[in-house]
Motif scaffolding. Structure first.
Motif, PDB file in Angstrom:
ATOM      1  N   LEU A  68       4.249   0.926  21.376  1.00  0.00           N
ATOM      2  CA  LEU A  68       3.131   1.601  22.026  1.00  0.00           C
ATOM      3  C   LEU A  68       3.046   3.059  21.580  1.00  0.00           C
ATOM      4  CD1 LEU A  68       3.667   0.280  25.671  1.00  0.00           C
ATOM      5  CD2 LEU A  68       1.828  -0.407  24.117  1.00  0.00           C
ATOM      6  N   TYR A  69       1.881   3.641  21.774  1.00  0.00           N
ATOM      7  CA  TYR A  69       1.708   5.062  21.492  1.00  0.00           C
ATOM      8  C   TYR A  69       0.761   5.642  22.541  1.00  0.00           C
ATOM      9  CZ  TYR A  69      -2.782   3.596  19.572  1.00  0.00           C
ATOM     10  OH  TYR A  69      -4.035   3.055  19.422  1.00  0.00           O
ATOM     11  N   GLU A  70       0.850   6.947  22.745  1.00  0.00           N
ATOM     12  CA  GLU A  70      -0.023   7.600  23.722  1.00  0.00           C
ATOM     13  C   GLU A  70      -1.364   7.989  23.091  1.00  0.00           C
ATOM     14  OE1 GLU A  70       2.205  10.848  25.290  1.00  0.00           O
ATOM     15  OE2 GLU A  70       3.718   9.564  26.237  1.00  0.00           O
ATOM     16  N   GLU A  71      -1.325   8.556  21.891  1.00  0.00           N
ATOM     17  CA  GLU A  71      -2.555   8.960  21.209  1.00  0.00           C
ATOM     18  C   GLU A  71      -2.421   8.755  19.702  1.00  0.00           C
ATOM     19  OE1 GLU A  71      -3.378  12.992  22.212  1.00  0.00           O
ATOM     20  OE2 GLU A  71      -3.992  12.538  24.272  1.00  0.00           O
ATOM     21  N   ALA A  72      -3.544   8.474  19.070  1.00  0.00           N
ATOM     22  CA  ALA A  72      -3.612   8.386  17.608  1.00  0.00           C
ATOM     23  C   ALA A  72      -4.969   8.899  17.176  1.00  0.00           C
ATOM     24  CB  ALA A  72      -3.407   6.950  17.134  1.00  0.00           C
ATOM     25  N   SER A  73      -5.026   9.507  16.013  1.00  0.00           N
ATOM     26  CA  SER A  73      -6.308  10.054  15.557  1.00  0.00           C
ATOM     27  C   SER A  73      -6.348  10.158  14.041  1.00  0.00           C
ATOM     28  CB  SER A  73      -6.554  11.439  16.165  1.00  0.00           C
ATOM     29  OG  SER A  73      -5.566  12.357  15.724  1.00  0.00           O
ATOM     30  N   THR A  74      -7.565  10.203  13.530  1.00  0.00           N
ATOM     31  CA  THR A  74      -7.784  10.472  12.104  1.00  0.00           C
ATOM     32  C   THR A  74      -8.910  11.487  11.981  1.00  0.00           C
ATOM     33  OG1 THR A  74      -9.518   8.827  11.693  1.00  0.00           O
ATOM     34  CG2 THR A  74      -7.232   8.058  11.596  1.00  0.00           C
ATOM     35  N   GLY A  75      -8.896  12.184  10.865  1.00  0.00           N
ATOM     36  CA  GLY A  75     -10.005  13.083  10.564  1.00  0.00           C
ATOM     37  C   GLY A  75     -11.054  12.336   9.767  1.00  0.00           C
ATOM     38  N   PRO A  76     -11.727  13.005   8.853  1.00  0.00           N
ATOM     39  CA  PRO A  76     -12.786  12.364   8.070  1.00  0.00           C
ATOM     40  C   PRO A  76     -12.296  11.168   7.262  1.00  0.00           C
ATOM     41  CG  PRO A  76     -12.889  14.744   7.862  1.00  0.00           C
ATOM     42  CD  PRO A  76     -11.613  14.447   8.559  1.00  0.00           C
ATOM     43  N   MET A  77     -13.115  10.121   7.244  1.00  0.00           N
ATOM     44  CA  MET A  77     -12.869   8.955   6.407  1.00  0.00           C
ATOM     45  C   MET A  77     -14.116   8.725   5.564  1.00  0.00           C
ATOM     46  SD  MET A  77     -11.987   5.009   7.417  1.00  0.00           S
ATOM     47  CE  MET A  77     -13.670   4.498   7.722  1.00  0.00           C
ATOM     48  N   LYS A  78     -13.919   8.351   4.304  1.00  0.00           N
ATOM     49  CA  LYS A  78     -15.061   8.195   3.402  1.00  0.00           C
ATOM     50  C   LYS A  78     -14.833   7.027   2.455  1.00  0.00           C
ATOM     51  CE  LYS A  78     -16.732  12.000   1.754  1.00  0.00           C
ATOM     52  NZ  LYS A  78     -16.906  13.231   0.929  1.00  0.00           N
ATOM     53  N   VAL A  79     -15.908   6.272   2.214  1.00  0.00           N
ATOM     54  CA  VAL A  79     -15.892   5.188   1.227  1.00  0.00           C
ATOM     55  C   VAL A  79     -16.950   5.501   0.187  1.00  0.00           C
ATOM     56  CG1 VAL A  79     -16.172   2.725   0.808  1.00  0.00           C
ATOM     57  CG2 VAL A  79     -15.182   3.506   2.971  1.00  0.00           C
TER      58      VAL A  79
ATOM     59  N   ILE B 135       0.855  -1.181   0.000  1.00  0.00           N
ATOM     60  CA  ILE B 135       0.000   0.000   0.000  1.00  0.00           C
ATOM     61  C   ILE B 135       0.894   1.236   0.000  1.00  0.00           C
ATOM     62  CG2 ILE B 135      -1.789   1.262   1.256  1.00  0.00           C
ATOM     63  CD1 ILE B 135      -2.521  -1.437   2.587  1.00  0.00           C
ATOM     64  N   THR B 136       0.700   2.123  -0.951  1.00  0.00           N
ATOM     65  CA  THR B 136       1.497   3.344  -1.028  1.00  0.00           C
ATOM     66  C   THR B 136       0.994   4.359  -0.011  1.00  0.00           C
ATOM     67  OG1 THR B 136       1.942   2.990  -3.384  1.00  0.00           O
ATOM     68  CG2 THR B 136       2.264   5.219  -2.517  1.00  0.00           C
ATOM     69  N   LEU B 137       1.890   4.836   0.853  1.00  0.00           N
ATOM     70  CA  LEU B 137       1.524   5.805   1.881  1.00  0.00           C
ATOM     71  C   LEU B 137       1.997   7.212   1.560  1.00  0.00           C
ATOM     72  CD1 LEU B 137       2.366   3.695   5.078  1.00  0.00           C
ATOM     73  CD2 LEU B 137       0.133   4.016   3.996  1.00  0.00           C
TER      74      LEU B 137
ATOM     75  N   THR C 158      -8.019   3.359  -4.431  1.00  0.00           N
ATOM     76  CA  THR C 158      -9.122   3.016  -5.331  1.00  0.00           C
ATOM     77  C   THR C 158      -8.941   1.615  -5.886  1.00  0.00           C
ATOM     78  OG1 THR C 158      -9.411   5.327  -5.984  1.00  0.00           O
ATOM     79  CG2 THR C 158     -10.359   3.659  -7.429  1.00  0.00           C
ATOM     80  N   GLU C 159     -10.018   0.853  -5.849  1.00  0.00           N
ATOM     81  CA  GLU C 159     -10.018  -0.480  -6.439  1.00  0.00           C
ATOM     82  C   GLU C 159     -11.374  -0.691  -7.114  1.00  0.00           C
ATOM     83  OE1 GLU C 159      -9.479  -5.202  -5.237  1.00  0.00           O
ATOM     84  OE2 GLU C 159      -8.835  -3.625  -3.851  1.00  0.00           O
ATOM     85  N   ASP C 160     -11.328  -0.957  -8.396  1.00  0.00           N
ATOM     86  CA  ASP C 160     -12.551  -1.063  -9.204  1.00  0.00           C
ATOM     87  C   ASP C 160     -13.364   0.221  -9.054  1.00  0.00           C
ATOM     88  OD1 ASP C 160     -11.811  -3.606 -10.022  1.00  0.00           O
ATOM     89  OD2 ASP C 160     -12.801  -4.557  -8.327  1.00  0.00           O
ATOM     90  N   LYS C 161     -14.596   0.126  -8.538  1.00  0.00           N
ATOM     91  CA  LYS C 161     -15.463   1.302  -8.410  1.00  0.00           C
ATOM     92  C   LYS C 161     -15.448   1.907  -7.011  1.00  0.00           C
ATOM     93  CE  LYS C 161     -18.700  -0.477 -11.905  1.00  0.00           C
ATOM     94  NZ  LYS C 161     -20.118  -0.847 -12.172  1.00  0.00           N
ATOM     95  N   THR C 162     -14.619   1.328  -6.123  1.00  0.00           N
ATOM     96  CA  THR C 162     -14.609   1.753  -4.734  1.00  0.00           C
ATOM     97  C   THR C 162     -13.376   2.599  -4.421  1.00  0.00           C
ATOM     98  OG1 THR C 162     -15.785  -0.261  -4.075  1.00  0.00           O
ATOM     99  CG2 THR C 162     -14.668   0.970  -2.336  1.00  0.00           C
ATOM    100  N   THR C 163     -13.593   3.732  -3.746  1.00  0.00           N
ATOM    101  CA  THR C 163     -12.511   4.626  -3.344  1.00  0.00           C
ATOM    102  C   THR C 163     -12.611   4.897  -1.852  1.00  0.00           C
ATOM    103  OG1 THR C 163     -12.425   5.714  -5.507  1.00  0.00           O
ATOM    104  CG2 THR C 163     -11.456   6.893  -3.648  1.00  0.00           C
ATOM    105  N   VAL C 164     -11.474   4.775  -1.170  1.00  0.00           N
ATOM    106  CA  VAL C 164     -11.401   5.045   0.267  1.00  0.00           C
ATOM    107  C   VAL C 164     -10.462   6.225   0.487  1.00  0.00           C
ATOM    108  CG1 VAL C 164     -10.766   4.141   2.535  1.00  0.00           C
ATOM    109  CG2 VAL C 164     -11.773   2.611   0.826  1.00  0.00           C
TER     110      VAL C 164
END
Length: 396
Positions: free
Chosen positions: A136-147, A74-76, A104-110
């Motif tokens: 280990l980590y103290e905190e992790a977070s993400t913003g909006p995610m969409k499929v 997976i390219t980051l 993106t794979e076929d018609k689906t995009t994340v």
């Protein structure tokens, strides 16, 4: 000082700086290697085209992630690690910033944005028997995610966050996860019958949250999943809790080795051997307690109406039919005590949908082999072995 003396002093100082430089600079390749070792996956799942070290900032340029060796990476993109410090052979990282992800794979995009971590501890060695050998980590977070599928959003999350709290003596770690703004569009389900059922149940669009909290006592191997909750508007709240023992660092290492063996060997014999190893590991665990509870928010009456419509009766009549069927269905299992509890709980719940709770709290912890033995040899004894109770409309 003469000009010549000044130049000699500068040259000597420069030479000292050049000799001292490598001793104080970070080894980016070593950092990545230890990150990979701590992940407990075969090979090197995290890779980078180049590793740029500038002071306490390490940038992994063209980073990729490959959790399964047989799958494509997976390219980051570029990952920036700031405030990196060497710590007794390991590393401490103040913050890790990831680029936004679009796959993106076929018609689906994340798509996922605003991904970050803070307080990351990378162990010097990942083979120890305490938490100082765990990533280990103290905190992790993400913003909006969409499929999206064909350009239409079918699932989205506003934000997510997680946090851990390690005990000072490195004996235990607490953890918590929050996922907010979950939205799911089920109106695009292709099967006509399923789409009709979802419409009748008022579930073409779901909106809710998810949360999880618990702790792991690494030395004793006790895992307490105190709360695991899915809460959806106009549907209900599903809550789960679980406690078991035997999940020590030794168990974790053995499970990782068995998993790696299954992945590395595709042959049936190797797969069977790895599966047997995993089964053997499960026998080292002990069951302490569990609970699952559902708090109704309108789905029960809609489900009764839908099921009744399928049978040509009203929702109220459907509830009465279920109340009559429950004891007859349970009678075949020869568990009279449980039969009475379930029958009473079902009657109470269907008369006034509130909450339904199933608990398992044995007087003493029960080894998993004993549970499996009872399930195969005398399944009707399981409710007593596990201390099962069923209640309806219990005060929360």
């Amino acid at each position: 000082m003469s000009y010549a003396g000044t130049m000699r002093a500068l040259a000597a100082g420069g030479a000292l700086m050049m000799m001292a430089g490598p001793a104080f600079s970070l080894d980016g390749a070593d950092l990545v290697a230890k990150l990979n070792a701590a992940m407990g996956m075969p090979g090197a799942p995290l890779a980078a085209q180049t590793i740029d070290v500038r002071g306490s900032t390490v940038t992994l340029r063209g980073a990729t992630y490959k959790p399964v060796e047989a799958d494509p990476a997976i390219t980051l993109g570029d990952i920036t690690l700031e405030g990196v410090e060497e710590d007794n052979g390991g590393y401490f990282i103040e913050t890790v910033a990831f680029p936004d992800v679009t796959a993106t794979e076929d018609k689906t995009t994340v798509t996922i944005s605003d991904i970050s971590m803070s307080g990351v501890t990378v162990p010097a060695t990942a083979t120890g028997d305490s938490l100082d050998s765990v990533l280990l980590y103290e905190e992790a977070s993400t913003g909006p995610m969409k499929v999206t599928v064909d350009g239409k959003t079918v699932f989205s999350v506003t934000s997510s966050s997680s946090a851990t709290d390690v005990a000072e003596d490195q004996s235990a770690v607490g953890f918590a996860i929050e996922v907010d703004g979950i939205e799911a569009d089920l109106s695009t389900v292709e099967d006509a019958k399923s789409r009709e059922a979802l419409q009748s149940l008022g579930m073409t669009k779901l909106s809710g949250t998810m949360s999880l909290s618990g702790s792991w006592q690494a030395e004793e191997g006790v895992v307490d999943l105190e709360e695991y909750v899915f809460d959806f508007a106009n549907v209900g709240k599903l809550s789960m809790a679980l406690s078991f023992s035997g999940y020590t660092m030794d168990f974790v290492r053995a499970a990782q080795q068995a998993s790696q063996a299954m992945e590395a060997n595709a042959g049936k014999e190797a797969q069977d051997a790895a599966s047997l190893a995993m089964l053997g590991l499960m026998q080292r665990l002990t069951f302490n307690s569990a609970e699952i509870s559902f708090q109704d928010a309108g789905i029960t009456s809609r489900a009764l109406d839908y099921a009744g419509k399928e049978q040509g009766v009203s929702g109220e009549n459907m509830a009465q039919m279920l109340k009559a069927m429950t004891p007859m269905m349970l009678a075949q299992y020869n568990v009279p005590k449980l039969q009475n509890m379930v029958t009473e709980a079902v009657n109470t719940y269907l008369d006034n949908p509130g909450n339904l709770t199933i608990s398992a709290e044995p007087e003493n912890p029960v080894p998993f082999p004993m549970i499996m033995g009872a399930a195969m040899g005398a399944p009707n004894t399981l409710p007593d072995v596990l201390g099962v109770t069923v209640e309806a409309n219990r005060r929360q």
